[in-house]
Design a protein around this motif. Sequence first.
Motif, PDB file in Angstrom:
ATOM      1  N   GLY A 210       0.578 -28.750  37.985  1.00  0.00           N
ATOM      2  CA  GLY A 210       0.855 -28.684  39.414  1.00  0.00           C
ATOM      3  C   GLY A 210       0.031 -27.611  40.103  1.00  0.00           C
ATOM      4  N   ARG A 211      -0.066 -26.447  39.461  1.00  0.00           N
ATOM      5  CA  ARG A 211      -0.846 -25.357  40.062  1.00  0.00           C
ATOM      6  C   ARG A 211      -2.319 -25.722  40.196  1.00  0.00           C
ATOM      7  NH1 ARG A 211       2.905 -22.093  37.044  1.00  0.00           N
ATOM      8  NH2 ARG A 211       1.522 -22.111  35.216  1.00  0.00           N
ATOM      9  N   LEU A 212      -2.838 -26.479  39.218  1.00  0.00           N
ATOM     10  CA  LEU A 212      -4.237 -26.910  39.307  1.00  0.00           C
ATOM     11  C   LEU A 212      -4.477 -27.815  40.513  1.00  0.00           C
ATOM     12  CD1 LEU A 212      -5.086 -27.636  35.546  1.00  0.00           C
ATOM     13  CD2 LEU A 212      -5.953 -25.758  36.973  1.00  0.00           C
ATOM     14  N   LYS A 213      -3.414 -28.490  40.958  1.00  0.00           N
ATOM     15  CA  LYS A 213      -3.512 -29.354  42.138  1.00  0.00           C
ATOM     16  C   LYS A 213      -3.090 -28.622  43.408  1.00  0.00           C
ATOM     17  CE  LYS A 213      -2.891 -33.812  39.796  1.00  0.00           C
ATOM     18  NZ  LYS A 213      -4.064 -34.496  40.383  1.00  0.00           N
TER      19      LYS A 213
ATOM     20  N   TYR B  93      10.187 -35.792  44.506  1.00  0.00           N
ATOM     21  CA  TYR B  93       9.451 -37.049  44.309  1.00  0.00           C
ATOM     22  C   TYR B  93       7.964 -36.823  44.565  1.00  0.00           C
ATOM     23  CZ  TYR B  93       7.790 -41.830  45.220  1.00  0.00           C
ATOM     24  OH  TYR B  93       7.087 -43.010  45.209  1.00  0.00           O
ATOM     25  N   SER B  94       7.648 -36.139  45.636  1.00  0.00           N
ATOM     26  CA  SER B  94       6.237 -35.917  45.984  1.00  0.00           C
ATOM     27  C   SER B  94       5.527 -35.105  44.908  1.00  0.00           C
ATOM     28  CB  SER B  94       6.138 -35.205  47.335  1.00  0.00           C
ATOM     29  OG  SER B  94       6.703 -35.990  48.368  1.00  0.00           O
ATOM     30  N   TYR B  95       6.220 -34.139  44.327  1.00  0.00           N
ATOM     31  CA  TYR B  95       5.619 -33.314  43.283  1.00  0.00           C
ATOM     32  C   TYR B  95       5.266 -34.169  42.068  1.00  0.00           C
ATOM     33  CZ  TYR B  95       4.834 -29.376  40.121  1.00  0.00           C
ATOM     34  OH  TYR B  95       4.273 -28.492  39.243  1.00  0.00           O
ATOM     35  N   PHE B  96       6.214 -34.966  41.589  1.00  0.00           N
ATOM     36  CA  PHE B  96       5.960 -35.773  40.400  1.00  0.00           C
ATOM     37  C   PHE B  96       5.011 -36.939  40.680  1.00  0.00           C
ATOM     38  CE2 PHE B  96      10.048 -33.774  39.173  1.00  0.00           C
ATOM     39  CZ  PHE B  96       9.588 -33.121  38.032  1.00  0.00           C
ATOM     40  N   HIS B  97       5.007 -37.418  41.912  1.00  0.00           N
ATOM     41  CA  HIS B  97       4.051 -38.453  42.287  1.00  0.00           C
ATOM     42  C   HIS B  97       2.626 -37.914  42.186  1.00  0.00           C
ATOM     43  CE1 HIS B  97       1.679 -40.988  45.080  1.00  0.00           C
ATOM     44  NE2 HIS B  97       2.452 -41.960  44.623  1.00  0.00           N
ATOM     45  N   ALA B  98       2.436 -36.684  42.620  1.00  0.00           N
ATOM     46  CA  ALA B  98       1.104 -36.066  42.570  1.00  0.00           C
ATOM     47  C   ALA B  98       0.623 -35.889  41.134  1.00  0.00           C
ATOM     48  CB  ALA B  98       1.129 -34.727  43.296  1.00  0.00           C
TER      49      ALA B  98
END
Length: 419
Positions: free
Chosen positions: A374-377, A391-396
């Motif tokens: 996540g941090r890399l994104k 949801y948005s976090y896991f979708h990414a």
Amino acid sequence: MNNEQAAEILHDVFKHAVDSARPGPVIPPALPQKPKGRCIVVGAGKASAAMAAAVDAAWPDVEVSGVVVTRYGHAVPAGRIRVLEASHPVSDAMSETAAMLIVESLRGLTADDLVLALMSGGGSALMALPAPGLTLADKQAITRALLHSGANIREMNLVRRHLSAVKGGKLAAMAQPARVVSLIISDVPGDNPSDVASGPTVADSTTPGDALKVLERYGIAISEPVRDVLSKPRPPSARMLNGEVSLIATPAMALKAAAEAARGHGITPLILGDAIEGESREAAIVMAGIAKSVKQHGQPLGAPALLLSGGETTVTVRNGRAGKGGRNTEFLLSLACALQGESGIWAVAGDSDGIDGTEDAAGALIHPDTLSRGRLKGLNAASYLDEHDSYSYFHALDDLLLTGPTLTNVNDIRAILVA
């Protein structure tokens, strides 16, 4: 064990839990003696269409008809039984239409007839006939407020029963003098039949005053018509003639199936409970602590282990800025934050009906590198959790659990794998 291997195990465990509750296999052995007269099938819930299809296929030699209502996108052909779709988790006009058609199907029955009531989770919203003096808009407003309040499912359905013309045993009363048999797929902690779809065929022991106390407890504003209905004495409980209730699939049964799947992978399962409640993010912190104890101390069991739990946690929206997500993705994002990249721990959590909240995912998976990826994104997991935007976090991260509608519902399935 790597991420790919862990994900394969978790997907398999989740699948076995859901498959154990599918209506096709569980309906036929649960059917009662065939009636002398007609069989009228009524039902409400995310599994009702698949349940009706199983009844129609199992009884080709019985005069079968009826009406069931399920969630949009969950309908399947059910032969001689009419299938309708309506909105969940907040009722819409089709919810009211469906309820009226179900009531109409029960007119003119005799003692030789059988009413098969097929009830499953989601039925409270899908079959909505307001009590006299109320409108659908009254019920919608109350439901929306309850959904954001942190009230548990028992409290929500208690209120719904007393605002309804069909719930709390009232539908069964309308079916007299026919025999009423209820086949129930439970999605509620404790498996109380009166809580599944708000118990249309189960006599209710609560009072309108109890419902009013729930609304007051959560500070929910109510209209004068709602207050008027909940201020009246409770009418006599529905007296059911030859009424029978059978739980044919439950969260506990699903967790047992998941445990068997884990053993097949050479992993020791531990079922922590089938009725876990409370705030999703708080439950996750507790589960993280147990998982760490398994890894570091071999307590309450040694690794490789699978910690299984079910039930229905809640998400209380406190900041008024709710993003996308449901209780399962919120649980997982909180779990990832609590684990802080702890190696050798993976998890899946999903709603067994295939829809977590109002999104298109059943839930998601987390890995030891969930936070670092996540941090890399450029994603801050704690911020997404605060915004209820799991949801948005896991979708990414492409870590959502996408099953589509499963046509059953035994509530949430959570599994934490400790290698």
